[in-house]
Design a protein around this motif. Structure first.
Motif, short mmCIF file in Angstrom:
data_model
loop_
_atom_site.label_atom_id
_atom_site.label_comp_id
_atom_site.label_asym_id
_atom_site.label_seq_id
_atom_site.Cartn_x
_atom_site.Cartn_y
_atom_site.Cartn_z
N VAL A 8 0.85 -1.19 0.00
CA VAL A 8 0.00 0.00 0.00
C VAL A 8 0.89 1.24 0.00
CG1 VAL A 8 -1.76 1.30 1.25
CG2 VAL A 8 -1.86 -1.22 1.19
N SER A 9 1.84 1.27 0.90
CA SER A 9 2.81 2.36 0.95
C SER A 9 4.02 1.87 1.75
CB SER A 9 2.22 3.62 1.59
OG SER A 9 1.84 3.35 2.93
N ILE A 10 5.11 2.59 1.62
CA ILE A 10 6.33 2.24 2.36
C ILE A 10 6.67 3.39 3.29
CG2 ILE A 10 8.73 1.55 2.24
CD1 ILE A 10 8.19 0.37 -0.49
N ASN A 11 6.64 3.13 4.57
CA ASN A 11 6.83 4.19 5.56
C ASN A 11 8.27 4.65 5.64
OD1 ASN A 11 4.04 3.85 6.36
ND2 ASN A 11 4.69 2.01 7.44
N ALA A 12 9.19 3.73 5.68
CA ALA A 12 10.61 4.06 5.76
C ALA A 12 11.38 2.96 5.06
CB ALA A 12 11.06 4.19 7.21
N MET A 13 12.51 3.34 4.50
CA MET A 13 13.42 2.37 3.89
C MET A 13 14.83 2.67 4.37
SD MET A 13 11.95 2.15 -0.02
CE MET A 13 12.39 0.42 -0.27
N GLY A 14 15.68 1.69 4.25
CA GLY A 14 17.04 1.94 4.71
C GLY A 14 17.99 0.84 4.34
N TRP A 15 19.23 1.04 4.77
CA TRP A 15 20.30 0.08 4.53
C TRP A 15 21.01 -0.21 5.85
CZ3 TRP A 15 20.93 -2.28 -0.09
CH2 TRP A 15 20.31 -1.71 -1.20
N TYR A 16 21.27 -1.48 6.07
CA TYR A 16 22.08 -1.94 7.18
C TYR A 16 23.24 -2.73 6.58
CZ TYR A 16 18.40 -0.75 10.53
OH TYR A 16 17.49 -0.08 11.32
N ARG A 17 24.27 -2.96 7.39
CA ARG A 17 25.37 -3.79 6.93
C ARG A 17 25.89 -4.65 8.07
NH1 ARG A 17 30.09 0.83 5.91
NH2 ARG A 17 30.48 1.32 8.11
N GLN A 18 26.49 -5.76 7.66
CA GLN A 18 27.04 -6.69 8.65
C GLN A 18 28.36 -7.22 8.13
OE1 GLN A 18 24.43 -9.90 9.83
NE2 GLN A 18 25.58 -10.22 11.71
N ALA A 19 29.42 -6.90 8.86
CA ALA A 19 30.75 -7.41 8.54
C ALA A 19 30.96 -8.74 9.26
CB ALA A 19 31.80 -6.40 8.96
N PRO A 20 31.89 -9.57 8.78
CA PRO A 20 32.15 -10.86 9.44
C PRO A 20 32.45 -10.69 10.92
CG PRO A 20 33.28 -10.75 7.34
CD PRO A 20 32.72 -9.39 7.57
N ALA A 21 31.83 -11.50 11.73
CA ALA A 21 32.02 -11.53 13.19
C ALA A 21 31.55 -10.26 13.88
CB ALA A 21 33.48 -11.79 13.54
#
Length: 125
Positions: A29-42
């Motif tokens: 219907v709609s997108i309230n918020a979007m974003g990017w996360y990241r995860q490095a090894p360990a």
């Protein structure tokens, strides 16, 4: 229900640039918020940047001035432009969206968290 598909990761030399893309699809219907996360090894997954439906952004200090987040509401898409990349930016990058959607054709959900499958960014010479 809702799917997020990322693209644009890869191998780049220090100082180089990459642009990540993420497209959402499904009973949206709609997108309230979007974003990017990241995860490095360990390491734990960490926030990189978010953007509201109205375009307000939040970018973490470690990438501020180098990364830019933007979105196209008509395309249900979010982008992360990454410049001046450093080896410490190496990680799997995950797209995130807080979505108002229909879980079935008649049941409306005003908010739900969805994640992409991740795209690898490697910064190395």
């Amino acid at each position: 229900q809702v799917q997020l598909v990322e693209s644009g990761g890869g191998l780049v030399q220090p100082g180089g640039s990459l642009r990540l893309s993420c497209a959402a699809s499904g009973r949206i219907v709609s997108i309230n918020a979007m974003g990017w996360y990241r995860q490095a090894p360990a390491k734990e997954r960490e926030l990189v940047a978010t953007i509201t439906e109205g375009g307000s952004t939040n970018i973490v200090d470690s990438v501020k001035g180098r990364f830019t987040i933007s979105r196209d509401n008509a395309e249900n898409s979010v982008y992360l432009q990454m410049n001046s990349l450093k080896p410490e930016d190496t990680a799997a990058y995950y797209c995130y969206a807080d979505v108002a959607y229909y879980s079935d054709p008649t049941y409306y959900q005003p908010s739900g968290d969805f994640w992409g499958q991740g795209t690898q960014v490697t910064v190395s010479s």
